[in-house]
Design a protein around this motif. Structure first.
Motif, short mmCIF file in Angstrom:
data_model
loop_
_atom_site.label_atom_id
_atom_site.label_comp_id
_atom_site.label_asym_id
_atom_site.label_seq_id
_atom_site.Cartn_x
_atom_site.Cartn_y
_atom_site.Cartn_z
N MET A 101 0.84 -1.19 0.00
CA MET A 101 0.00 0.00 0.00
C MET A 101 0.88 1.25 0.00
O MET A 101 1.96 1.24 0.54
CB MET A 101 -0.90 0.03 1.22
N LYS A 102 0.34 2.27 -0.56
CA LYS A 102 1.06 3.54 -0.61
C LYS A 102 0.89 4.31 0.70
O LYS A 102 -0.13 4.20 1.36
CB LYS A 102 0.57 4.37 -1.77
N LEU A 103 1.91 5.10 1.03
CA LEU A 103 1.85 5.95 2.20
C LEU A 103 0.91 7.12 1.94
O LEU A 103 0.97 7.76 0.89
CB LEU A 103 3.25 6.49 2.52
N VAL A 104 0.03 7.37 2.88
CA VAL A 104 -0.88 8.51 2.82
C VAL A 104 -0.47 9.49 3.89
O VAL A 104 -0.34 9.13 5.06
CB VAL A 104 -2.35 8.07 3.02
N SER A 105 -0.22 10.74 3.50
CA SER A 105 0.15 11.79 4.45
C SER A 105 -1.04 12.70 4.68
O SER A 105 -1.65 13.18 3.72
CB SER A 105 1.32 12.61 3.93
N VAL A 106 -1.34 12.95 5.95
CA VAL A 106 -2.40 13.88 6.33
C VAL A 106 -1.69 15.06 7.00
O VAL A 106 -0.99 14.88 7.99
CB VAL A 106 -3.40 13.24 7.30
N ILE A 107 -1.85 16.25 6.44
CA ILE A 107 -1.19 17.44 6.98
C ILE A 107 -2.23 18.30 7.67
O ILE A 107 -3.25 18.66 7.06
CB ILE A 107 -0.48 18.22 5.86
N ILE A 108 -1.97 18.60 8.94
CA ILE A 108 -2.93 19.37 9.74
C ILE A 108 -2.25 20.66 10.20
O ILE A 108 -1.39 20.62 11.09
CB ILE A 108 -3.40 18.56 10.96
N PRO A 109 -2.63 21.80 9.64
CA PRO A 109 -2.10 23.07 10.14
C PRO A 109 -2.82 23.41 11.45
O PRO A 109 -4.02 23.20 11.59
CB PRO A 109 -2.45 24.07 9.04
N VAL A 110 -2.05 23.92 12.40
CA VAL A 110 -2.60 24.20 13.73
C VAL A 110 -2.27 25.63 14.12
O VAL A 110 -1.11 26.04 14.08
CB VAL A 110 -2.00 23.22 14.77
N TYR A 111 -3.29 26.37 14.52
CA TYR A 111 -3.08 27.69 15.10
C TYR A 111 -4.26 27.99 16.03
O TYR A 111 -5.38 28.21 15.56
CB TYR A 111 -2.95 28.78 14.04
N LEU A 157 -0.13 5.25 7.25
CA LEU A 157 -0.63 6.60 7.48
C LEU A 157 0.44 7.44 8.19
O LEU A 157 1.04 7.00 9.18
CB LEU A 157 -1.89 6.54 8.35
N GLU A 158 0.67 8.61 7.66
CA GLU A 158 1.60 9.57 8.26
C GLU A 158 0.79 10.84 8.55
O GLU A 158 0.16 11.39 7.66
CB GLU A 158 2.73 9.88 7.29
N VAL A 159 0.80 11.25 9.81
CA VAL A 159 0.08 12.47 10.19
C VAL A 159 1.10 13.53 10.54
O VAL A 159 1.93 13.34 11.44
CB VAL A 159 -0.85 12.21 11.40
N VAL A 160 1.07 14.63 9.81
CA VAL A 160 2.00 15.73 10.02
C VAL A 160 1.21 16.93 10.52
O VAL A 160 0.28 17.38 9.85
CB VAL A 160 2.74 16.10 8.72
N THR A 161 1.57 17.41 11.69
CA THR A 161 0.92 18.62 12.22
C THR A 161 1.95 19.74 12.27
O THR A 161 3.12 19.52 12.58
CB THR A 161 0.35 18.39 13.63
#
Length: 70
Positions: A1-11, A32-36
């Motif tokens: 499976m391919k890596l899925v990146s979820v990018i969450i900007p936080v402020y 799953l890669e979660v980037v905040t």
């Protein structure tokens, strides 16, 4: 499976951040890669992110949570 990146900007999102992170991290996709990215929040968002990072690191598995504070 391919890596899925979820990018969450936080402020200044302390009111919604836990619900958002729980929703994403409860997904069962195995790569799953979660980037905040916290842009100098003035509330407790940074602390929430750090706590989630510590908890998530203990779970292991193929998924990862990446916290970035600007």
């Amino acid at each position: 499976m391919k890596l899925v990146s979820v990018i969450i900007p936080v402020y200044n999102t302390e009111r919604y951040l836990k619900k958002c992170l729980d929703s994403v991290l409860e997904q069962d996709y195995p790569q799953l890669e979660v980037v905040t990215i916290d842009d100098c929040s003035m509330d407790t968002s940074k602390n929430i992110l750090v706590n989630y990072e510590k908890r998530w690191a203990c779970r292991g598995g193929g998924n990862k949570l990446v916290i970035s504070v600007l």
